[in-house]
Scaffold this motif. Structure first.
Motif, PDB file in Angstrom:
ATOM      1  N   TRP A 131     -18.023   8.389  -9.889  1.00 44.98           N
ATOM      2  CA  TRP A 131     -16.621   8.765  -9.684  1.00 44.98           C
ATOM      3  C   TRP A 131     -15.862   7.588  -9.058  1.00 44.98           C
ATOM      4  O   TRP A 131     -14.788   7.188  -9.490  1.00 44.98           O
ATOM      5  N   LYS A 145     -15.434   4.709 -11.534  1.00 47.91           N
ATOM      6  CA  LYS A 145     -14.467   5.061 -12.565  1.00 47.91           C
ATOM      7  C   LYS A 145     -13.035   4.853 -12.047  1.00 47.91           C
ATOM      8  O   LYS A 145     -12.194   4.242 -12.700  1.00 47.91           O
ATOM      9  N   TYR A 146     -12.784   5.340 -10.845  1.00 44.88           N
ATOM     10  CA  TYR A 146     -11.436   5.217 -10.276  1.00 44.88           C
ATOM     11  C   TYR A 146     -11.118   3.779  -9.882  1.00 44.88           C
ATOM     12  O   TYR A 146      -9.984   3.337  -9.980  1.00 44.88           O
ATOM     13  N   LEU A 193     -10.074   2.140 -13.039  1.00 37.59           N
ATOM     14  CA  LEU A 193      -8.724   2.584 -13.387  1.00 37.59           C
ATOM     15  C   LEU A 193      -7.690   1.866 -12.536  1.00 37.59           C
ATOM     16  O   LEU A 193      -6.677   1.370 -13.015  1.00 37.59           O
ATOM     17  N   LEU A 194      -7.986   1.810 -11.238  1.00 35.60           N
ATOM     18  CA  LEU A 194      -7.074   1.172 -10.287  1.00 35.60           C
ATOM     19  C   LEU A 194      -6.839  -0.283 -10.683  1.00 35.60           C
ATOM     20  O   LEU A 194      -5.714  -0.775 -10.700  1.00 35.60           O
ATOM     21  N   VAL A 207      -4.704  -0.523 -13.907  1.00 37.25           N
ATOM     22  CA  VAL A 207      -3.294  -0.203 -13.655  1.00 37.25           C
ATOM     23  C   VAL A 207      -2.633  -1.340 -12.878  1.00 37.25           C
ATOM     24  O   VAL A 207      -1.505  -1.737 -13.162  1.00 37.25           O
ATOM     25  N   PHE A 208      -3.385  -1.896 -11.924  1.00 38.80           N
ATOM     26  CA  PHE A 208      -2.832  -2.995 -11.133  1.00 38.80           C
ATOM     27  C   PHE A 208      -2.508  -4.192 -12.027  1.00 38.80           C
ATOM     28  O   PHE A 208      -1.418  -4.745 -11.985  1.00 38.80           O
ATOM     29  N   ASN A 224       0.452  -3.448 -14.215  1.00 36.24           N
ATOM     30  CA  ASN A 224       1.719  -3.519 -13.490  1.00 36.24           C
ATOM     31  C   ASN A 224       2.136  -4.955 -13.199  1.00 36.24           C
ATOM     32  O   ASN A 224       3.300  -5.306 -13.299  1.00 36.24           O
ATOM     33  N   VAL A 225       1.163  -5.763 -12.841  1.00 33.90           N
ATOM     34  CA  VAL A 225       1.481  -7.165 -12.539  1.00 33.90           C
ATOM     35  C   VAL A 225       2.023  -7.836 -13.808  1.00 33.90           C
ATOM     36  O   VAL A 225       3.023  -8.531 -13.784  1.00 33.90           O
ATOM     37  N   PHE A 236       3.461  -6.345 -16.280  1.00 41.58           N
ATOM     38  CA  PHE A 236       4.771  -5.766 -16.566  1.00 41.58           C
ATOM     39  C   PHE A 236       5.848  -6.402 -15.704  1.00 41.58           C
ATOM     40  O   PHE A 236       6.908  -6.811 -16.164  1.00 41.58           O
ATOM     41  N   LEU A 237       5.540  -6.529 -14.426  1.00 42.56           N
ATOM     42  CA  LEU A 237       6.557  -7.022 -13.498  1.00 42.56           C
ATOM     43  C   LEU A 237       6.783  -8.532 -13.589  1.00 42.56           C
ATOM     44  O   LEU A 237       7.882  -9.012 -13.389  1.00 42.56           O
ATOM     45  N   TYR A 257      -6.307  12.564 -14.107  1.00 42.75           N
ATOM     46  CA  TYR A 257      -6.072  11.148 -14.366  1.00 42.75           C
ATOM     47  C   TYR A 257      -4.585  10.848 -14.508  1.00 42.75           C
ATOM     48  O   TYR A 257      -4.084   9.862 -13.991  1.00 42.75           O
ATOM     49  N   PHE A 271      -2.857  10.948 -11.198  1.00 44.34           N
ATOM     50  CA  PHE A 271      -3.298   9.799 -10.413  1.00 44.34           C
ATOM     51  C   PHE A 271      -2.604   8.511 -10.884  1.00 44.34           C
ATOM     52  O   PHE A 271      -2.062   7.749 -10.086  1.00 44.34           O
ATOM     53  N   LEU A 272      -2.596   8.327 -12.212  1.00 50.84           N
ATOM     54  CA  LEU A 272      -1.975   7.127 -12.778  1.00 50.84           C
ATOM     55  C   LEU A 272      -0.478   7.087 -12.521  1.00 50.84           C
ATOM     56  O   LEU A 272       0.069   6.045 -12.164  1.00 50.84           O
ATOM     57  N   LEU A 314       0.158   6.214  -8.928  1.00 47.36           N
ATOM     58  CA  LEU A 314      -0.194   4.824  -8.668  1.00 47.36           C
ATOM     59  C   LEU A 314       0.858   3.875  -9.231  1.00 47.36           C
ATOM     60  O   LEU A 314       1.285   2.920  -8.580  1.00 47.36           O
ATOM     61  N   PHE A 315       1.288   4.155 -10.443  1.00 53.79           N
ATOM     62  CA  PHE A 315       2.291   3.317 -11.099  1.00 53.79           C
ATOM     63  C   PHE A 315       3.599   3.343 -10.308  1.00 53.79           C
ATOM     64  O   PHE A 315       4.196   2.305 -10.025  1.00 53.79           O
ATOM     65  N   GLN A 328       3.226   1.367  -7.086  1.00 51.87           N
ATOM     66  CA  GLN A 328       3.228  -0.089  -7.264  1.00 51.87           C
ATOM     67  C   GLN A 328       4.598  -0.615  -7.675  1.00 51.87           C
ATOM     68  O   GLN A 328       5.010  -1.672  -7.235  1.00 51.87           O
ATOM     69  N   PHE A 335       6.445  -3.402  -5.517  1.00 49.54           N
ATOM     70  CA  PHE A 335       6.839  -4.720  -6.008  1.00 49.54           C
ATOM     71  C   PHE A 335       8.353  -4.897  -6.013  1.00 49.54           C
ATOM     72  O   PHE A 335       8.851  -5.964  -5.700  1.00 49.54           O
ATOM     73  N   PHE A 347      10.541  -7.889  -3.909  1.00 48.22           N
ATOM     74  CA  PHE A 347      11.475  -8.893  -4.431  1.00 48.22           C
ATOM     75  C   PHE A 347      12.908  -8.615  -4.015  1.00 48.22           C
ATOM     76  O   PHE A 347      13.617  -9.512  -3.631  1.00 48.22           O
TER      77      PHE A 347
END
Lengths: 281, 178
Positions: free
Chosen positions: A7, A10-11, A14-15, A18-19, A22-23, A25-26, B3, B6-7, B10-11, B14, B18, B22
């Motif tokens: 578990w 898995k998370y 995922l973390l 997603v990180f 996002n990086v 994306f940003l 999931y 959670f996602l 989290l999104f 973040q 971020f 900035f």
């Protein structure tokens, strides 16, 4: 305990995904938040995004790009985006002056685009110059044509071959194949085909056949592969097999069983009349 | 479901984090630039009384489409290449020219072509000087092969700009890009 560990991992995965997402994306191309507020680049970026809301080539989008360039003259993406509809409409002199400016600012990001148009118009010398700079000076590891279907080293290799230096073309294809050893999932639909054609042009028929056979495992609906296999068999005086391949090539060109051909290889394109000629010989 | 929640959390976290790093309020700040007045599309070629027939009309100059395969030549691109190359008559005046002759034109809502223009370029796309009659001759040749049809029936009224690029080497056609 094992279940808890599973578990947890898995998370954790995922973390991480997603990180990274996002990086990307940003900080990705054109994300305006990475520029300081009130900077020319931030305003140019916002204007460029507004320009993209309009139809490409429309007066509205062009004027917004003009404004973006005026406010943020160091923002390369605006020059690039503004150049695109000029190239697509055959306004090459205007397109090139814009993309040249983008390349002056960020060569690693935009050399491929100028090289693409040089290749498309068979200006092979300039195409080679740009792409060799991209892959050697800027050490680009993977970049594709604007449509995303061919890695630019395919164009570089074909440009060398068309300029009379087939071995140099083979060198660049091998360079690309080495790249795929690290990340095989990046391999495109036509890499083996392209290397096969170059081996064929260099009279290395055994190596060419190996590549065409590999190509069939990637995509067995692509007509041109069968055509070249037919040529190889014809060279080996195996006419029965050659004719069989040419028939398959023609059937694929006629769209049988999902078959197709495509004209993205410029001088290496195969047309129906080429296949018909071999069938009639 | 777990999931997805959670996602999403989290999104959101973040993105807020971020954005905050900035600039706290820049992301929601409205931009102040005005959208300019509508005018022509880049593919539009304005009327020139010296060059164009007055009865050739463009229905909507703001909505000219482009695309390599949207206009079809009977027999395909290779047929066009063969036709133009076989019609081309070499003149010794052309021998010093190597580069491109780009011919552009518009196919209007009635399916007619017009507003032909030509320019000469070097192989790096910088402007060059070709013999002036070569430019006019290129237009005449492309005009003589005026059999363009739109790819699909539904876009019969859509207007297109098209370019034909003649790659010339020492005054002879080396390749035709279209």
């Amino acid at each position: 305990m094992v279940r808890l560990n599973m578990w947890y991992y898995k998370y954790l995965c995922l973390l991480l995904f997603v990180f990274i997402g996002n990086v990307n994306f940003l900080f990705g191309q054109g994300n305006c938040l990475i520029y300081p507020e009130d900077s020319g680049e931030r305003k140019a970026c916002e204007l460029s995004y507004r320009a993209l809301e309009h139809r490409q080539g429309s007066k509205e989008s062009q004027l917004l790009f003009d404004e973006a360039i005026k406010i943020g003259p160091k923002y390369a993406w605006a020059y690039y985006q503004k150049s695109v509809p000029f190239f697509k409409r055959g306004l090459f002199a205007e397109g090139i002056s814009l993309i040249n400016k983008a390349i002056e600012l960020e060569p690693w990001n935009y050399l491929y685009y100028r090289a693409y148009w040089y290749f498309y118009n068979r200006s092979y010398g300039y195409c080679i110059k740009d792409l060799e700079e991209l892959y050697t000076v800027h050490e680009e590891s993977y970049t594709t044509t604007p449509g995303g279907d061919l890695e630019m080293r395919l164009l570089l290799a074909m440009a060398h071959a068309q300029s009379g230096d087939v071995p140099k073309g083979i060198y660049w294809m091998q360079h690309l194949m080495e790249r795929y050893e690290q990340e095989p999932q990046l391999k495109g639909l036509y890499d083996h085909f392209c290397l096969g054609v170059l081996y064929y042009k260099n009279n290395q028929f055994d190596l060419a056949e190996v590549e065409f056979e590999k190509q069939l495992t990637v995509d067995d609906k692509f007509a041109d592969t069968y055509y070249y296999l037919g040529l190889i068999k014809a060279k080996a005086a195996n006419n029965t097999l050659a004719q069989d391949y040419f028939k398959q090539a023609l059937a694929k060109m006629n769209g049988e069983n999902g078959g197709y051909s495509r004209n993205s290889f410029e001088a290496f394109n195969i047309y129906k009349e080429d296949v018909e000629k071999m069938l009639n010989d | 479901m777990k999931y997805i929640i959670f996602l999403s959390l989290l999104f959101t976290f973040q993105a807020l984090f971020f954005s905050g790093c900035f600039n706290a309020d820049s992301a929601v700040k409205p931009t102040t630039y005005d959208i300019p007045t509508r005018n022509h599309d880049l593919g539009y070629i304005p009327y020139d009384a010296k060059l164009d027939k007055p009865d050739f009309l463009v229905c909507d100059s703001t909505n000219i489409r482009s695309g390599r395969n949207r206009l079809q030549y009977p027999g395909g691109k290779n047929k066009f290449r063969k036709d133009i190359t076989s019609k081309y008559l070499y003149k010794s005046d052309y021998k010093d020219f190597s580069g491109y002759i780009v011919v552009r034109f518009v196919v209007n809502c009635k399916g007619e072509s017009g507003r032909y223009r030509a320019e000469s370029l070097n192989l790096d796309f910088s402007p060059s000087d070709a013999p002036s009659d070569l430019l006019q001759y290129a237009i005449t040749l492309v005009k003589s092969l005026d059999h363009w049809t739109k790819s699909t029936a539904y876009d019969i009224e859509t207007e297109y700009s098209k370019f034909i690029n003649l790659k010339i080497s020492n005054g002879k056609i080396e390749h035709v890009v279209l």
